[in-house]
Design an enzyme around this catalytic site. Structure first.
Site, PDB file in Angstrom:
ATOM      1  N   HIS A 481       0.811  -1.219   0.000  1.00 51.77           N
ATOM      2  CA  HIS A 481       0.000   0.000   0.000  1.00 51.77           C
ATOM      3  C   HIS A 481       0.850   1.277   0.000  1.00 51.77           C
ATOM      4  CE1 HIS A 481      -4.342  -0.969   1.457  1.00 51.77           C
ATOM      5  NE2 HIS A 481      -4.353  -0.491   0.245  1.00 51.77           N
ATOM      6  N   GLU A 482       0.472   2.249  -0.816  1.00 53.02           N
ATOM      7  CA  GLU A 482       1.049   3.596  -0.793  1.00 53.02           C
ATOM      8  C   GLU A 482       2.576   3.609  -0.917  1.00 53.02           C
ATOM      9  OE1 GLU A 482      -1.101   5.634  -1.300  1.00 53.02           O
ATOM     10  OE2 GLU A 482      -2.822   4.495  -0.611  1.00 53.02           O
ATOM     11  N   GLY A 483       3.093   2.818  -1.813  1.00 55.03           N
ATOM     12  CA  GLY A 483       4.537   2.761  -2.012  1.00 55.03           C
ATOM     13  C   GLY A 483       5.116   1.531  -1.341  1.00 55.03           C
TER      14      GLY A 483
END
Length: 631
Positions: A481-483
């Protein structure tokens, strides 16, 4: 959740002194009483609307009936209750309908929902979407989109990744072309037509709100009609699912944003995860003012946010906020597993104490005693076994350490918004360095806590009769998630610790040294203080050694071990600082638990950084130099 509240209260008030924020003008109407009222409300909603349905949303996955995405009724009720609580706009100005609540308190309150059911996703992306627009959007964009998101009428997403590009945003191919000669005259911003595909879009399609506001990264073709290579060509656009007028009312026309499919995931099953097609012609629309390129079917309508080519800079506002949010989610899941396994360990009888028992010559050839168990004794609860205590202590040290770090980061956000000019600058620098860790460390080690929670349950933990297997599945996504983990590591070692001449790293080292100086004055903490000082020196030396050749390929070859070691350093510092808030004379079980968890981390975890840093210091080429054919 009842176990969470005392820990939150201690960290918020005894350690971070959040109640002192009411001395600042923005929070002057608040007090500990109002903060506690917010926590009470969120805890109640989470207990009533989220926790009972965590398994329901896991087993009744979202499905598409050909017209709309179907979610369990419990998700709708939870979403409504959250919206009515006012938490969507909790930190916004009074003039915006907000509470002007410190982000520290907002973050703490959000933990109740994530611990109860992280899969019922009611706020993270919508808040981040609206907050971005409040900073980078025009006044009409704020009024029409952001304020309706805060009010709960609209929800929001971030649409970055594409099937062929994944995390490599420089390779996105979604294009945005001006919508006619009057494209700059639309009151909602320069109007473009978007065509392309986006993948892994959380909450990209549902019926929980009147409208879904997608923030989409796309490239504007140059004069030659070609897309600009790299991230400099990326711009940001508001692309609503349903078209709206300048008052924020639905026009009755659907934008050309179509669901191409639902991704069926290992965890977070209660939140839709989608593949979206923009401008494929399934919902052809005219321009917002009645015109458009080639009439119908020319693409999805989007409104430019900020300036052309600055899309990634704008999007980082939401991405950094989301990274702290993912860290909080990972921590909440770790805590949920810890509480479940602790309860199980206290109530599950199995085995007997290990001790010395006499044996006969027939058994051993002499009269010595041997280690064994007396089958005539009653069974004991498994929490009495040393190895179970080890697994519980590991979970406690990981999760409560991560919780303290995340709340500290939230406190820095408040400092950025309301502190003195010097404090604002220091908070900025510290957040630059700590944000990759705030996302990555909990997503790795609170996941390990969930694995240990399964182990405590034994075979039962592997079944759906107990919740811990779901907590692990939900948490496994957070390293992506998110990078991804590797992206966060490259960001930390490749950018954050060297940016601005290493100012952020130096400031963090000063903060750590200040804690060491205070702790070394207390005999009970001196050992930890010395260990932390040695770890700080090792990380500093490894940072310099990694960049000794000046070549990024050499330094970043072992970025993940560096991040693991750096994260352990920061968590050890956080634990030591937390212990300074524990009265030395206190014998309460809660305070003894904090001392023991910190001791576990210093004795069992912090020594691990030596192995991680060894490969960083030597710029070990084992991984980077591995020939493909040798696999």
């Amino acid at each position: 959740m009842s176990a969470l509240r005392p820990t939150l209260d201690f960290l918020l008030y005894d350690w971070l002194h959040a109640e002192r924020l009411d001395e600042r003008a923005r929070f002057a109407d608040h007090s500990r009483e109002t903060f506690d009222a917010v926590l009470d409300t969120c805890e109640r909603i989470a207990r009533e609307k989220y926790a009972p349905f965590n398994r329901v949303v896991d087993t009744q996955e979202p499905h598409f009936d050909g017209e709309k995405v179907i979610l369990p009724q419990a998700t709708h009720e939870a979403h409504q209750a959250y919206g009515e609580s006012g938490m969507l706009s909790a930190s916004q100005d009074y003039e915006e309908g907000g509470m002007q609540l410190p982000y520290t308190v907002e973050a703490a309150a959000g933990l109740f929902f994530a611990t109860a059911s992280v899969s019922i996703n009611s706020s993270l992306l919508t808040k981040g979407n609206a907050n971005l627009l409040m900073v980078h959007g025009t006044e009409p964009q704020k009024a029409v989109f952001a304020r309706n998101e805060f009010a709960g009428r609209f929800s929001g997403t971030m649409a970055l990744s594409e099937p062929q590009a994944g995390s490599s945003l420089s390779d996105i191919a979604t294009r945005a072309t001006p919508d006619g000669t009057d494209f700059e005259s639309d009151p909602l911003g320069p109007r473009y037509r978007l065509k392309g595909n986006k993948m892994w879009i959380s909450a990209g399609e549902h019926e929980l709100s009147e409208n879904i506001i997608h923030l989409v990264l796309a490239k504007i073709p140059g004069p030659d009609g070609k897309l600009v290579a790299g991230v400099k060509g990326i711009s940001l656009f508001i692309v609503p699912k349903k078209l709206v007028d300048t008052e924020g009312q639905l026009t009755g026309e659907r934008n050309d944003v179509a669901l191409a499919g639902l991704n069926h995931k290992l965890g977070w099953r209660g939140t839709t995860n989608t593949l979206l097609n923009f401008g494929e012609g399934k919902y052809p629309v005219r321009g917002a003012s009645g015109g458009g390129l080639d009439g119908r079917g020319a693409g999805a309508i989007g409104y430019l946010v900020g300036k052309p080519g600055e899309g990634l800079r704008c999007m980082f506002h939401m991405m950094n906020e989301a990274r702290i949010g993912i860290g909080l989610a990972a921590t909440a899941l770790g805590l949920a597993g810890y509480y479940a396994s602790l309860d199980y360990a206290k109530n599950r009888p199995q085995g007997r104490p290990v001790g010395l028992r006499p044996t006969s010559r027939q058994d051993t050839g002499n009269d010595a005693s041997v280690v064994g168990k007396d089958p005539g004794q009653p069974q004991v609860r498994i929490i009495e076994h040393a190895d179970v205590k080890r697994m519980l202590l590991a979970q406690k040290s990981y999760c409560e350490g991560a919780l303290a770090l995340l709340l500290y980061c939230a406190r820095l956000v408040d400092e950025q918004h309301t502190g003195t000019p010097e404090a604002v600058e220091e908070a900025r620098l510290l957040l630059e360095v700590l944000t990759p860790l705030a996302k990555s460390w909990p997503s790795e080690f609170c996941l390990e806590a969930n694995s240990l929670a399964i182990q405590v349950h034994g075979g039962y933990g592997y079944t759906r009769d107990f919740p811990v297997e779901q907590y692990w599945r939900d948490n496994r996504l957070n390293m992506i998630h998110e990078g991804t983990h590797g992206i966060q590591a490259a960001d930390l070692l490749g950018r954050k610790v060297v940016m601005e001449g290493g100012k952020g790293l130096l400031l963090l080292a000063q903060r750590i040294n200040a804690t060491i100086e205070r702790a070394i004055q207390q005999p009970a903490l001196a050992e930890h203080a010395n260990a932390l000082g040695q770890a700080l020196q090792k990380v500093g030396a490894a940072t310099k050694a990694a960049w000794a050749t000046g070549q990024a390929t050499d330094a970043l070859a072992n970025a993940v071990p560096y991040m693991q070691a750096f994260g352990h350093l920061v968590i050890a510092w956080t634990w030591l600082d937390v212990l300074l808030a524990v009265p030395a004379a206190s014998n309460s079980p809660a305070d003894e638990g904090r001392r023991r968890a910190a001791r576990y981390f210093f004795h069992y975890e912090l020594p691990k950084i030596g192995a991680w840093l060894r490969v960083v210091e030597t710029r070990d080429p084992t991984c980077a130099g591995m020939p493909e054919e040798a696999f």
